[in-house]
Design an enzyme around this catalytic site. Structure first.
Site, PDB file in Angstrom:
ATOM      1  N   LYS A 180       6.147   8.340   4.234  1.00  0.00           N
ATOM      2  CA  LYS A 180       4.965   8.625   3.407  1.00  0.00           C
ATOM      3  C   LYS A 180       4.325   9.963   3.789  1.00  0.00           C
ATOM      4  O   LYS A 180       3.978  10.772   2.921  1.00  0.00           O
ATOM      5  CB  LYS A 180       3.939   7.496   3.557  1.00  0.00           C
ATOM      6  N   GLY A 238       2.215   1.195  11.424  1.00  0.00           N
ATOM      7  CA  GLY A 238       2.748   2.448  11.951  1.00  0.00           C
ATOM      8  C   GLY A 238       1.983   3.597  11.317  1.00  0.00           C
ATOM      9  O   GLY A 238       1.596   3.522  10.148  1.00  0.00           O
ATOM     10  N   ALA A 253       0.680   5.876   6.676  1.00  0.00           N
ATOM     11  CA  ALA A 253       0.548   4.584   7.369  1.00  0.00           C
ATOM     12  C   ALA A 253       1.298   3.506   6.618  1.00  0.00           C
ATOM     13  O   ALA A 253       1.408   3.549   5.391  1.00  0.00           O
ATOM     14  CB  ALA A 253      -0.928   4.200   7.496  1.00  0.00           C
ATOM     15  N   ASP A 254       1.835   2.561   7.353  1.00  0.00           N
ATOM     16  CA  ASP A 254       2.491   1.408   6.734  1.00  0.00           C
ATOM     17  C   ASP A 254       2.205   0.150   7.556  1.00  0.00           C
ATOM     18  O   ASP A 254       2.311   0.170   8.779  1.00  0.00           O
ATOM     19  CB  ASP A 254       3.997   1.625   6.634  1.00  0.00           C
ATOM     20  N   THR A 255       1.835  -0.917   6.868  1.00  0.00           N
ATOM     21  CA  THR A 255       1.485  -2.173   7.536  1.00  0.00           C
ATOM     22  C   THR A 255       2.444  -3.278   7.126  1.00  0.00           C
ATOM     23  O   THR A 255       2.711  -3.458   5.941  1.00  0.00           O
ATOM     24  CB  THR A 255       0.038  -2.589   7.164  1.00  0.00           C
TER      25      THR A 255
END
Lengths: 202, 202
Positions: free
Chosen positions: B52, B106, B69-71
């Site tokens: 991203k 992350g 960001a990635d959840t």
């Protein structure tokens, strides 16, 4: 009998939390008794929450279930209340930065069942670890005004989030009301009904 | 050089969290690459956050620092994404209720320093314990619509707070962005300046 939930607190944060979990309620602020006899943190916050709930329950409707709550921050066993001025706020933050402290919220429910009054109290403890802060960061944060109306001189749900390293326990307990535990206790006591169920689209 | 912060995410929750800690930024949503090669949870979310950030950094201004960001929610080591329909949401909630699961976010930062690109990634892990839920509570919660756009089919910052027993780690990491750690990493890398300081009265 359908219960009418009454929150015995003027705190906008507690109001927001009760709204967040979808309960309908009214607010009747309690002055609260600031002094208490208890020594242990969990006993102190439960006793203070009882004072608040009892004060409002005395003048409440027959079908009311009154919720009182009190939150205190403890560092090395000593309670930190709301700072009286900016110097005190800075001193509290200097103590808390880089360390782990405890936040206790006591909650008391008072309601009528049959002809008699019923009461139950509980508390939740959350350990909060704060990142190290520079003198400048502490000064800037104090100048923001956020510390002034908050136990321990910080708001976890505000700007201070940048200084929170981790927690163990319930986050909302630190904000001021452990709504997870509160919901479970009210369910257990049969104090919730269909009207308190999840509202579609909330 | 003053850095212009760019959030590479369309998530309103991430935007709110960055605003909460008082940073000025713009939003440039990234589509993101849904697939990744990594197996370990922490590597998966870091890799997805890198995709991203890189996507947006490619077309960003020279003075930009891009945040991706990635959840993901993991239960017994398996990732739970966003539910595709109400049945899938109910199945996820049936798995999570009464248990402890892991939430990983992350985060990747990409910026220019001198003539070259710099990049750093990190992740935060939070353990979340959910109270036991009845079938009826799961159905009601699914009907509220809240689960549908969320990894693991719940929103900790919404109605689902009534079912959260405790967490270990960073709360905002579960909401979608570990702003405490993010602020500390940006400070460390010299990516914050006076304009990012606490704003009075925020």
């Amino acid at each position: 009998m359908k219960h009418q939930i009454v929150l015995a607190s003027a705190s906008p944060r507690r109001k927001e939390l009760l709204e967040q979990i979808g309960l309908s309620f009214t607010v009747q602020a309690a002055d609260g008794e600031e002094k208490c006899e208890a020594r242990l943190p969990q006993k102190q916050v439960e006793e203070l929450s009882l004072h608040k709930a009892a004060e409002v329950a005395g003048k409440a409707e027959n079908n009311a279930v009154v919720i009182g709550a009190d939150t205190l921050v403890f560092f090395r066993g000593k309670p930190l209340g709301k700072p009286r001025n900016e110097q005190e706020a800075a001193l509290m933050l200097k103590a808390l930065q880089g360390q782990t402290h405890q936040v206790y919220t006591g909650v008391t429910l008072i309601w009528r069942q049959g002809g008699s009054m019923r009461q139950m109290s509980f508390h939740e403890r959350t350990d909060v670890t704060v990142w190290p802060m520079t003198e400048e960061e502490i000064e800037e944060y104090v100048r923001s005004g956020e510390p002034m109306d908050k136990a321990g001189a910080y708001g976890i749900q505000g700007l201070f989030a940048r200084f929170i390293r981790r927690i163990e326990g319930d986050y909302n307990n630190v904000v001021g009301l452990p709504v997870g535990r509160l919901y479970q206790e009210m369910k257990q006591e049969g104090l919730l009904d269909g009207a308190d169920a999840v509202r579609a689209g909330l």
